[in-house]
Design a protein around this motif. Sequence first.
Motif, PDB file in Angstrom:
ATOM      1  N   ALA A 156      -2.973  -3.019   8.668  1.00  0.00           N
ATOM      2  CA  ALA A 156      -4.025  -3.746   7.945  1.00  0.00           C
ATOM      3  C   ALA A 156      -5.262  -3.905   8.818  1.00  0.00           C
ATOM      4  O   ALA A 156      -6.402  -3.761   8.342  1.00  0.00           O
ATOM      5  N   LEU A 157      -5.056  -4.184  10.101  1.00  0.00           N
ATOM      6  CA  LEU A 157      -6.187  -4.369  11.014  1.00  0.00           C
ATOM      7  C   LEU A 157      -6.979  -3.080  11.206  1.00  0.00           C
ATOM      8  O   LEU A 157      -8.196  -3.114  11.418  1.00  0.00           O
ATOM      9  N   THR A 158      -6.286  -1.938  11.165  1.00  0.00           N
ATOM     10  CA  THR A 158      -6.971  -0.658  11.393  1.00  0.00           C
ATOM     11  C   THR A 158      -7.416  -0.002  10.084  1.00  0.00           C
ATOM     12  O   THR A 158      -7.986   1.085  10.107  1.00  0.00           O
ATOM     13  N   PRO A 163     -10.898  -5.871   2.636  1.00  0.00           N
ATOM     14  CA  PRO A 163      -9.782  -6.764   2.279  1.00  0.00           C
ATOM     15  C   PRO A 163      -9.512  -7.831   3.340  1.00  0.00           C
ATOM     16  O   PRO A 163      -9.024  -8.919   3.017  1.00  0.00           O
ATOM     17  N   LEU A 164      -9.836  -7.529   4.608  1.00  0.00           N
ATOM     18  CA  LEU A 164      -9.593  -8.501   5.680  1.00  0.00           C
ATOM     19  C   LEU A 164     -10.468  -9.738   5.532  1.00  0.00           C
ATOM     20  O   LEU A 164     -10.077 -10.830   5.955  1.00  0.00           O
ATOM     21  N   GLY A 172     -10.975 -16.966  17.023  1.00  0.00           N
ATOM     22  CA  GLY A 172     -10.790 -15.783  17.835  1.00  0.00           C
ATOM     23  C   GLY A 172     -10.644 -14.514  17.007  1.00  0.00           C
ATOM     24  O   GLY A 172     -10.658 -13.419  17.557  1.00  0.00           O
ATOM     25  N   GLY A 173     -10.456 -14.665  15.709  1.00  0.00           N
ATOM     26  CA  GLY A 173     -10.361 -13.498  14.827  1.00  0.00           C
ATOM     27  C   GLY A 173      -8.930 -13.061  14.568  1.00  0.00           C
ATOM     28  O   GLY A 173      -7.976 -13.505  15.227  1.00  0.00           O
ATOM     29  N   LEU A 174      -8.790 -12.201  13.589  1.00  0.00           N
ATOM     30  CA  LEU A 174      -7.465 -11.730  13.159  1.00  0.00           C
ATOM     31  C   LEU A 174      -6.781 -10.893  14.237  1.00  0.00           C
ATOM     32  O   LEU A 174      -5.575 -11.029  14.468  1.00  0.00           O
ATOM     33  N   ILE A 186       0.317 -12.565  10.956  1.00  0.00           N
ATOM     34  CA  ILE A 186       1.123 -11.347  10.799  1.00  0.00           C
ATOM     35  C   ILE A 186       1.645 -11.234   9.368  1.00  0.00           C
ATOM     36  O   ILE A 186       1.623 -10.162   8.757  1.00  0.00           O
ATOM     37  N   ALA A 187       2.088 -12.362   8.821  1.00  0.00           N
ATOM     38  CA  ALA A 187       2.587 -12.363   7.437  1.00  0.00           C
ATOM     39  C   ALA A 187       1.468 -11.993   6.466  1.00  0.00           C
ATOM     40  O   ALA A 187       1.669 -11.191   5.542  1.00  0.00           O
ATOM     41  N   ASP A 188       0.284 -12.587   6.667  1.00  0.00           N
ATOM     42  CA  ASP A 188      -0.853 -12.283   5.779  1.00  0.00           C
ATOM     43  C   ASP A 188      -1.248 -10.812   5.868  1.00  0.00           C
ATOM     44  O   ASP A 188      -1.490 -10.146   4.857  1.00  0.00           O
ATOM     45  N   LEU A 189      -1.317 -10.301   7.098  1.00  0.00           N
ATOM     46  CA  LEU A 189      -1.740  -8.910   7.289  1.00  0.00           C
ATOM     47  C   LEU A 189      -0.698  -7.925   6.750  1.00  0.00           C
ATOM     48  O   LEU A 189      -1.041  -6.915   6.124  1.00  0.00           O
ATOM     49  N   SER A 190       0.583  -8.196   6.996  1.00  0.00           N
ATOM     50  CA  SER A 190       1.626  -7.285   6.483  1.00  0.00           C
ATOM     51  C   SER A 190       1.676  -7.319   4.958  1.00  0.00           C
ATOM     52  O   SER A 190       1.874  -6.286   4.305  1.00  0.00           O
ATOM     53  N   THR A 191       1.449  -8.510   4.386  1.00  0.00           N
ATOM     54  CA  THR A 191       1.397  -8.615   2.920  1.00  0.00           C
ATOM     55  C   THR A 191       0.236  -7.805   2.371  1.00  0.00           C
ATOM     56  O   THR A 191       0.355  -7.143   1.325  1.00  0.00           O
ATOM     57  N   LEU A 192      -0.882  -7.835   3.085  1.00  0.00           N
ATOM     58  CA  LEU A 192      -2.048  -7.050   2.664  1.00  0.00           C
ATOM     59  C   LEU A 192      -1.715  -5.557   2.650  1.00  0.00           C
ATOM     60  O   LEU A 192      -2.055  -4.835   1.705  1.00  0.00           O
TER      61      LEU A 192
END
Length: 201
Positions: A156-158, A163-164, A172-174, A186-192
């Motif tokens: 998700a980060l890359t 969407p982020l 400090g940021g995601l 981590i849960a939010d990003l993996s769900t994304l």
Amino acid sequence: MRLYAQTPARRSRQLFADLIALLLIVLTVKFALAVRDAILTLTEPGRQAQSAGDSLASHLDDAGDAASKVPLVGDSLKKPLQSAADAGTSLSDAGQSLQDTVGQIADLTTLALIVLPTVLILLLWLVPRLLWMRRSASTRRLLDSPGGADLLALRALTGPRRPLAALPQPSGGLADAWRRGDPDVIADLSTLTLRRAGLRP
């Protein structure tokens, strides 16, 4: 392995694509059969030639048989009538040959008009669907593996940035929160990542 996405938006798009593909295949078959019917109308002259040849040969054979009964000259009268009857048979054979040729052309044309567009439709529809099924299965396996949620969060980060922006932004940021192992981030990003793949957590 899933046939359809779990998220409503992607599942709706997939169902719509299925309906479009099915409709295009049905229209392709109908068009091919209409072309076949149009080509088969060209067999009518062949039918008429065959019918006329059969009729002519039959009548001339009867006339030859009748002429052969005439005393003294019967055989002489029968020969030209028999030759004419043979010409009628040749006309009939030519008519049948024309029908066979047109029928073969109609069959080959119909086959080409069905197979080629259908293969193209399947390539444009089925290949992306099979790729999605494979990707969604690998994404689900990754989630279920140890550390899988971390890797999905990294995806998700890359991935796309837009969407982020909808996620809660920690101090400090995601990316920093992911490096620190923040379970909520981590849960939010993996769900994304799962949603982007059409899956639910």
